[in-house]
Design a protein around this motif. Sequence first.
Motif, mmCIF file in Angstrom:
data_model
loop_
_atom_site.group_PDB
_atom_site.id
_atom_site.type_symbol
_atom_site.label_atom_id
_atom_site.label_comp_id
_atom_site.label_asym_id
_atom_site.label_seq_id
_atom_site.Cartn_x
_atom_site.Cartn_y
_atom_site.Cartn_z
ATOM 1 N N LEU A 59 0.850 -1.187 0.000
ATOM 2 C CA LEU A 59 0.000 0.000 0.000
ATOM 3 C C LEU A 59 0.883 1.234 0.000
ATOM 4 O O LEU A 59 1.782 1.372 0.825
ATOM 5 N N ASN A 60 0.600 2.141 -0.917
ATOM 6 C CA ASN A 60 1.363 3.379 -0.980
ATOM 7 C C ASN A 60 0.399 4.541 -1.137
ATOM 8 O O ASN A 60 -0.683 4.388 -1.694
ATOM 9 N N TRP A 61 0.792 5.694 -0.642
ATOM 10 C CA TRP A 61 -0.045 6.874 -0.761
ATOM 11 C C TRP A 61 0.841 8.100 -0.582
ATOM 12 O O TRP A 61 1.953 8.017 -0.064
ATOM 13 N N HIS A 62 0.334 9.251 -0.977
ATOM 14 C CA HIS A 62 1.102 10.473 -0.847
ATOM 15 C C HIS A 62 1.243 10.836 0.628
ATOM 16 O O HIS A 62 0.258 10.978 1.337
ATOM 17 N N GLY A 63 2.477 10.974 1.083
ATOM 18 C CA GLY A 63 2.731 11.333 2.473
ATOM 19 C C GLY A 63 3.181 10.174 3.330
ATOM 20 O O GLY A 63 3.490 10.359 4.506
ATOM 21 N N LYS A 64 3.236 8.945 2.777
ATOM 22 C CA LYS A 64 3.609 7.785 3.603
ATOM 23 C C LYS A 64 5.023 7.934 4.150
ATOM 24 O O LYS A 64 5.268 7.653 5.335
ATOM 25 N N ARG A 65 5.944 8.376 3.308
ATOM 26 C CA ARG A 65 7.322 8.529 3.767
ATOM 27 C C ARG A 65 7.408 9.553 4.884
ATOM 28 O O ARG A 65 8.088 9.365 5.883
ATOM 29 N N ARG A 66 6.650 10.639 4.732
ATOM 30 C CA ARG A 66 6.649 11.682 5.750
ATOM 31 C C ARG A 66 6.003 11.167 7.037
ATOM 32 O O ARG A 66 6.466 11.464 8.142
ATOM 33 N N ALA A 67 4.950 10.369 6.900
ATOM 34 C CA ALA A 67 4.276 9.813 8.074
ATOM 35 C C ALA A 67 5.217 8.894 8.844
ATOM 36 O O ALA A 67 5.252 8.906 10.081
ATOM 37 N N THR A 201 -15.274 1.482 5.319
ATOM 38 C CA THR A 201 -14.662 2.503 4.469
ATOM 39 C C THR A 201 -13.148 2.364 4.424
ATOM 40 O O THR A 201 -12.528 2.437 3.365
ATOM 41 N N GLU A 202 -12.525 2.177 5.578
ATOM 42 C CA GLU A 202 -11.063 2.130 5.631
ATOM 43 C C GLU A 202 -10.510 0.758 5.996
ATOM 44 O O GLU A 202 -9.293 0.602 6.095
ATOM 45 N N GLN A 203 -11.364 -0.243 6.193
ATOM 46 C CA GLN A 203 -10.858 -1.547 6.617
ATOM 47 C C GLN A 203 -9.797 -2.129 5.676
ATOM 48 O O GLN A 203 -8.762 -2.626 6.137
ATOM 49 N N PRO A 204 -9.998 -2.075 4.349
ATOM 50 C CA PRO A 204 -8.947 -2.634 3.473
ATOM 51 C C PRO A 204 -7.612 -1.905 3.612
ATOM 52 O O PRO A 204 -6.548 -2.527 3.621
ATOM 53 N N ARG A 205 -7.661 -0.581 3.728
ATOM 54 C CA ARG A 205 -6.420 0.190 3.852
ATOM 55 C C ARG A 205 -5.800 0.019 5.248
ATOM 56 O O ARG A 205 -4.581 -0.009 5.387
ATOM 57 N N LEU A 206 -6.650 -0.088 6.263
ATOM 58 C CA LEU A 206 -6.124 -0.345 7.603
ATOM 59 C C LEU A 206 -5.369 -1.666 7.629
ATOM 60 O O LEU A 206 -4.270 -1.756 8.182
ATOM 61 N N ARG A 207 -5.951 -2.703 7.024
ATOM 62 C CA ARG A 207 -5.285 -4.005 6.986
ATOM 63 C C ARG A 207 -3.937 -3.907 6.283
ATOM 64 O O ARG A 207 -2.929 -4.448 6.763
ATOM 65 N N ALA A 208 -3.917 -3.213 5.161
ATOM 66 C CA ALA A 208 -2.666 -3.104 4.404
ATOM 67 C C ALA A 208 -1.622 -2.315 5.191
ATOM 68 O O ALA A 208 -0.439 -2.673 5.218
ATOM 69 N N ALA A 209 -2.043 -1.232 5.849
ATOM 70 C CA ALA A 209 -1.101 -0.434 6.644
ATOM 71 C C ALA A 209 -0.568 -1.242 7.825
ATOM 72 O O ALA A 209 0.622 -1.181 8.156
#
Length: 668
Positions: A59-67, A201-209
């Motif tokens: 999973l990648n998104w804008h700001g991940k490196r900064r986070a 809403t965010e369950q798939p992304r939460l799992r990936a994170a």
Amino acid sequence: MQKLTDQDPETQSADLIAGNIALLQSLFPEAFTESKVDFEVLKQLLGGLVDEREEKYGLNWHGKRRARQIALTPSTGTLRPCPSPEESVDWDTTQNLMIEGDNLEVLKLLQKSYAGKVKLIYIDPPYNTGKDFVYPDNFQDNIKNYLELTGQVEGGKKISSNTEASGRFHTDWLNMMYPRLKLAQSLLKRDGAIFVSCDETEQPRLRAAMDDIFGQENFVADMVWAAGRKNDSRLISVSHEYIVCYARDSGYLTEQKIEWRQRKKGLEDIYAQHKKLMREHGTDYAAMTEGMKAWYKGLADSHPAKAHRHYAHVDARGVFFPDNISWPGGGGPKYEVLHPRTGKPVSIPSRGWMTSDPEKMKQWILEDRVHFGVDENAVPCIKSYLMDREYQAPYSVFYQDGRAATKRLREFMGEDCFDFPKDETVLKELIGMMTSENDVIMDFFAGSGTLGHAVLAQNATDNSNRHYILVQLPEPLDPENKDQKTAAGYCDKLGKPRTIAELTKERLRRAGKKIKDENPIFGGDTGFRVFKLDSSNIHAWEPNRDDLADTLLQHAEHLKTDRTEQDILFELLLKLGLNLTVPIEQKNISGKTVHSIGAGTLLTCLAPQISNNEAESLALGIVEWHKQLSPAGETQVVFRDSAFADDVGKTNLTAILQQNGLENVRSL
């Protein structure tokens, strides 16, 4: 005497980057040249395990490196104690913590003191509703900036048709959650786990994170909480949410044969019915069995005892059900077993008997642990007693009416004050299934304080003494906002600031009182210490290049003058890795207050002035007290640097302490 400054690593929260580098260097010293990583050597040492492809699964998104970087940046803040009865309850004795502040900074500050000490973390973070988050470190940009940063707009013109705001809000939510989850991981014990409530809403992304942070191999389950049917949807009525669970180290749980177990629901009603039938039928077990079957049949399908209706048989030992007596998987032993009434061999299970020892089978029969049919034609069963099977692995799907918690909280608090609180009975189940005496349980999105309430309730149930750490942002409540009007009005009635944190504390007070009232023999801890996030008590070095003389004058006193001795003392605990509820003793030595923390692990005198004449007697008194305390490890001794008029007193005091084995002497 070494001086602690704001630049000293010990005065900051844990430096996770330095820790990671040190660990890497201890494993692969060959990959370091002049304290820098040689990544080519590291790749060779890893034997080709490094994936050099630009595209890979994840999973990648804008700001991940900064986070990720934000999580690794130390905090220079502190937690200020609030011991007054208006804030805390049972300050002197409690082991529970309620911390007000942005949870990102608080999690950083707790790293030294609580790393690897938390058994269970449960959080119910803000769901992604497409609105901005209140957390001060959030990354949300307005949509224009977001489109520019993600390459969808160039020179003010759209270059992509994909301009939905939903991507931005997924990004905001992930950037808010990622560093907090990263910091939470390091607080967990090796046998600990984290549970995160989330909607679809965010369950798939939460799992990936969480796969990214905790490792996919540590995923345990998605628990599905069905909370009641809704009829406001055109297509499918979504009436559930998820509780996503990851272990800190699932391999360790397997290695240690650790199991999570919940007590079955409805057992008290079953046992009560059994006692009722005993009074009615004495030792007529056949009549009692028929009575149990009739009772189960009359229960509503929603009654929790209905799930255990197979436990309908009764004998002298209690309630049981006739369980399978055959060898698991087949191919078991086959030998002759005689029916106790007819004396003839009974039918042998097709898979063979569950024990290979005929003598053991005879012993079971003598102890009346084998249930036979009316004659030898029926295959016997082994009696499985309810009292021996009260616990079970928790189910991943469960039902709990979502309205019940709101109703209970309304009655508990006297009126409506918080919308959609979590259910303390559900959290009590989670706590009971995997924690025990003295375990630390944490929620850094505390909300109304449901987790703290649940910890106290479970302690009262099994007479244990678990401790909680709650963190809640003092989010302002606006009486003009229709969604916050009720909560703001409740704070007004309490005469407290209009913040969610005030509601949290009020619930904890009431929960502690209610549990004591309902369990008079329970003597457990129902108090809590309040701490509030603030800037450090130690002056940061901020030179004014136009007037360095004035800067030096302002920094002559290293500690802020508006802070109390207790403020400084608790910052020391955080900086030196001691927990915030460690025992603290005080003693007057040569007219100065000296604190012994953790049975002498830390000795500190923060008196604002120590004359040269007082220094020697103070040092000798500290030495004598230290001998009485006899701490297990090395002792640190800390003084206020500005307390000494000159270097003479400081030098003499340090020399006396070091000559008597107290070599680690520091100043603030």
